[in-house]
Enzyme design. Structure first.
Site, short mmCIF file in Angstrom:
data_model
loop_
_atom_site.label_atom_id
_atom_site.label_comp_id
_atom_site.label_asym_id
_atom_site.label_seq_id
_atom_site.Cartn_x
_atom_site.Cartn_y
_atom_site.Cartn_z
N LYS A 252 -5.21 -21.47 -3.08
CA LYS A 252 -4.98 -20.05 -2.79
C LYS A 252 -4.48 -19.94 -1.37
O LYS A 252 -4.73 -20.83 -0.54
CB LYS A 252 -6.29 -19.27 -2.94
CG LYS A 252 -6.11 -17.77 -3.10
CD LYS A 252 -5.80 -17.36 -4.53
CE LYS A 252 -5.43 -15.89 -4.62
NZ LYS A 252 -5.28 -15.46 -6.02
N ASP B 126 -0.33 -12.24 -5.45
CA ASP B 126 -1.69 -11.70 -5.57
C ASP B 126 -1.60 -10.32 -4.90
O ASP B 126 -0.50 -9.76 -4.79
CB ASP B 126 -2.70 -12.63 -4.88
CG ASP B 126 -4.16 -12.24 -5.15
OD1 ASP B 126 -4.62 -12.44 -6.27
OD2 ASP B 126 -4.82 -11.70 -4.24
P1 NDP Z 1 -1.98 -5.15 -6.32
O1 NDP Z 1 -1.72 -5.29 -4.87
O2 NDP Z 1 -0.84 -4.98 -7.25
O3 NDP Z 1 -2.99 -3.92 -6.57
C1 NDP Z 1 -4.23 -3.86 -5.99
C2 NDP Z 1 -4.84 -2.51 -6.33
O4 NDP Z 1 -6.19 -2.48 -5.89
C3 NDP Z 1 -4.13 -1.35 -5.65
O5 NDP Z 1 -4.21 -0.21 -6.46
C4 NDP Z 1 -4.96 -1.16 -4.39
O6 NDP Z 1 -4.90 0.14 -3.86
C5 NDP Z 1 -6.35 -1.42 -4.94
N1 NDP Z 1 -7.24 -1.87 -3.87
C6 NDP Z 1 -7.05 -2.87 -2.97
N2 NDP Z 1 -8.08 -2.95 -2.14
C7 NDP Z 1 -8.94 -1.99 -2.50
C8 NDP Z 1 -10.20 -1.57 -2.03
N3 NDP Z 1 -10.77 -2.17 -0.99
N4 NDP Z 1 -10.79 -0.54 -2.69
C9 NDP Z 1 -10.22 0.06 -3.74
N5 NDP Z 1 -9.03 -0.29 -4.23
C10 NDP Z 1 -8.41 -1.29 -3.62
O7 NDP Z 1 -2.87 -6.41 -6.71
P2 NDP Z 1 -3.09 -7.07 -8.14
O8 NDP Z 1 -3.17 -6.01 -9.18
O9 NDP Z 1 -2.13 -8.16 -8.29
O10 NDP Z 1 -4.52 -7.74 -7.94
C11 NDP Z 1 -5.74 -7.03 -8.15
C12 NDP Z 1 -6.87 -8.01 -8.30
O11 NDP Z 1 -6.61 -8.89 -9.40
C13 NDP Z 1 -7.13 -8.95 -7.11
O12 NDP Z 1 -8.51 -9.24 -7.04
C14 NDP Z 1 -6.38 -10.20 -7.50
O13 NDP Z 1 -6.89 -11.35 -6.85
C15 NDP Z 1 -6.67 -10.25 -8.98
N6 NDP Z 1 -5.75 -11.04 -9.78
C16 NDP Z 1 -4.42 -10.76 -9.79
C17 NDP Z 1 -3.58 -11.51 -10.58
C18 NDP Z 1 -2.13 -11.17 -10.73
O14 NDP Z 1 -1.47 -11.76 -11.60
N7 NDP Z 1 -1.60 -10.23 -9.98
C19 NDP Z 1 -4.06 -12.66 -11.35
C20 NDP Z 1 -5.50 -12.81 -11.33
C21 NDP Z 1 -6.29 -12.04 -10.54
P3 NDP Z 1 -3.86 0.51 -2.70
O15 NDP Z 1 -2.58 0.84 -3.40
O16 NDP Z 1 -4.49 1.67 -2.01
O17 NDP Z 1 -3.76 -0.70 -1.81
#
Ligand code: NDP
Length: 445
Positions: A125, A165
């Protein structure tokens, strides 16, 4: 002192201040008690000592120039945790909260997740404390180019294959891939999540969210049930959240709530996903905008309420780590939530997980439930190596099969060790067994 307790004490002493890593490692180690405390082969081989220590952890300076001409410096990370079963594989996260503890926790989880997919991928990572929010495209490009100017020497299609991510989507992967190609003069599958016209895989964008729904669907089938008519709350409104919501809706569920880091929306009759995509993916705006467009939806600021206050049948935490706490779990269980599926990595604290399980909820840990993303990255690597492209349907069928396979592995492992229905223990043991066998086979390295 048992072997597991010895290892927990080693990391507590040696990794002081790395709270997220210690939390993740403890959760896995607790599950492994039933297997490693029974067989002295693991202790003799120092297997757990090796497992909790990354093979390599890189920290580097990332200097770049902002639009006003001022030099900015961020910190870059890549933790190459374990390559026992394949090249390191795992995403890059760009978020101000990124530090060594967070990258180590994510890299550690990735070892078991990748193992569960059945594909030959090790765990790694990386990322940076850079915040792409509020930066111009040119600033993001200069940052990505500088980041890759250092990272390129440590990665390669057979060595380490990063992906996206939080904060790293198609735009960032594009800028980094361009720089890698320019420096090395080679066009290889060194990053996944690439654009469709230059080596990306169809269905990679959708894969994590779709995979989350597929694995829960597999479980529901064993109960003679399905998504139809289920009320769902999703946290986050990024890549994982949006495509989980999309697949759940396709299967007949109603998604009534989504969130971002500032607050959440509740739309009683079901969220309009096209609006969410416009706001979050295209215009990169705040979710509060949704309630301005749909005036029968309610927006609640993060200081005034929690997305988990909304009653639901299925809760899908898809935002970030430690976002579903004990109090939230109590509320969910109290309002009749029967399934929690982690789209994000470690979104649920250990006490919240245990509370939900004790109330009879089926709990799907992230390392199994969100493995569809990395699995499809693995499929992207296959296509890159073979220099061909599969159709969306071909990839989607493979993804479905992989998620069904993960469900069976964790369900079987839980049963084998007398913990039927405990998918946390099942996933940890199933993921561990394959990596441990490879490490034992390969000697003391
Ligand atoms: P994105 O950046 O696309 O989206 C993240 C989302 O979570 C946004 O809506 C963001 O809001 C919100 N967010 C971030 N931090 C916080 C917080 N502290 N409190 C509330 N909401 C929050 O990321 P992903 O969708 O790609 O990833 C989301 C999760 O999934 C992570 O844990 C990642 O590690 C995991 N993951 C992702 C994969 C992938 O293929 N993308 C694969 C496996 C796991 P805002 O717009 O306000 O920042």
């Amino acid at each position: 002192m048992s072997y597991v307790d010895k290892i927990i004490s080693i990391i507590e002493k040696g990794d002081v201040g790395q709270s997220e890593f210690i939390q993740a490692a403890k959760e896995v180690l607790e599950s492994l008690r039933i297997i490693v405390d029974k067989d002295s082969v693991y202790e003799k081989a120092g297997l757990l000592e090796r497992l909790v220590e990354p093979e390599r952890a890189l920290i580097f300076r990332v200097p770049w120039t902002d639009d006003s001409g001022k030099v900015q410096v961020n910190r870059g990370f890549r933790v190459q945790f374990n390559s026992a079963i394949g090249p390191y594989k795992g995403g890059l996260r760009f978020h101000p909260s990124v530090n060594l503890s967070i990258i180590k926790f994510l890299g550690f989880e990735q070892i078991f997740k990748n193992s569960l997919t059945g594909l030959p991928m090790g765990g790694g990572k990386g990322g940076s404390d850079f915040d792409p929010k509020g930066k111009s495209d040119n600033e993001v490009m200069r940052f990505c180019q500088s980041f890759m100017t250092e990272l390129y020497r440590h990665i390669g299609p057979d060595t380490d294959v990063p992906a996206g991510d939080i904060g790293v989507g198609g735009r960032e992967i594009g800028f980094m891939y361009g720089q890698y190609k320019r420096i090395t003069n080679s066009f290889t599958g060194v990053l996944t999540g690439k654009g469709l016209g230059w080596g990306g895989s169809l269905a990679r964008t959708e894969a994590t969210g779709y995979g989350l729904i597929y694995i829960i669907d597999e479980y529901l089938r064993t109960k003679g049930d399905g998504f139809k008519g289920k009320k769902i709350v999703v946290s986050g409104s990024g890549n994982v959240a949006i495509f989980a919501a999309q697949k759940a809706m396709e299967l007949g569920a109603a998604v009534v709530s989504m969130s971002d880091s500032n607050g959440f929306i509740y739309h009683k009759n079901g969220i309009n996903l096209d609006t969410i995509k416009d706001i979050k993916l295209i215009n990169r705006e705040r979710l509060s905008k949704y309630a301005e467009i749909h005036n029968d939806a309610v927006y609640t600021d993060v200081n005034k309420g929690r997305v988990w206050d909304i009653p639901c049948d299925i809760a899908l935490p898809c935002a970030t780590q430690n976002e579903l706490l004990l109090e939230d779990a109590k509320k969910l269980a109290g309002s009749g939530c029967k399934i929690v599926g982690e789209g994000a990595n470690m979104p649920t604290t250990l006490d919240a997980t245990e509370l939900l399980q004790s109330k009879g909820a089926a709990f799907f840990p992230g390392k199994a439930a969100n493995a569809g993303g990395v699995a499809t990255s693995g499929l992207e690597m296959c296509q890159n190596s073979a220099r061909l492209s599969w159709s969306f349907e071909e990839v989607d069928v493979k993804l479905k099969n992989i998620m069904a396979g993960i469900f069976r592995s964790m369900d079987d492992a839980a049963r084998e060790f007398g913990k039927e229905g405990n998918f946390v223990i099942g996933a940890n043991i199933a993921g561990f067994k394959k990596v441990a066998k490879a490490m034992l086979d390969q000697g003391v390295i």
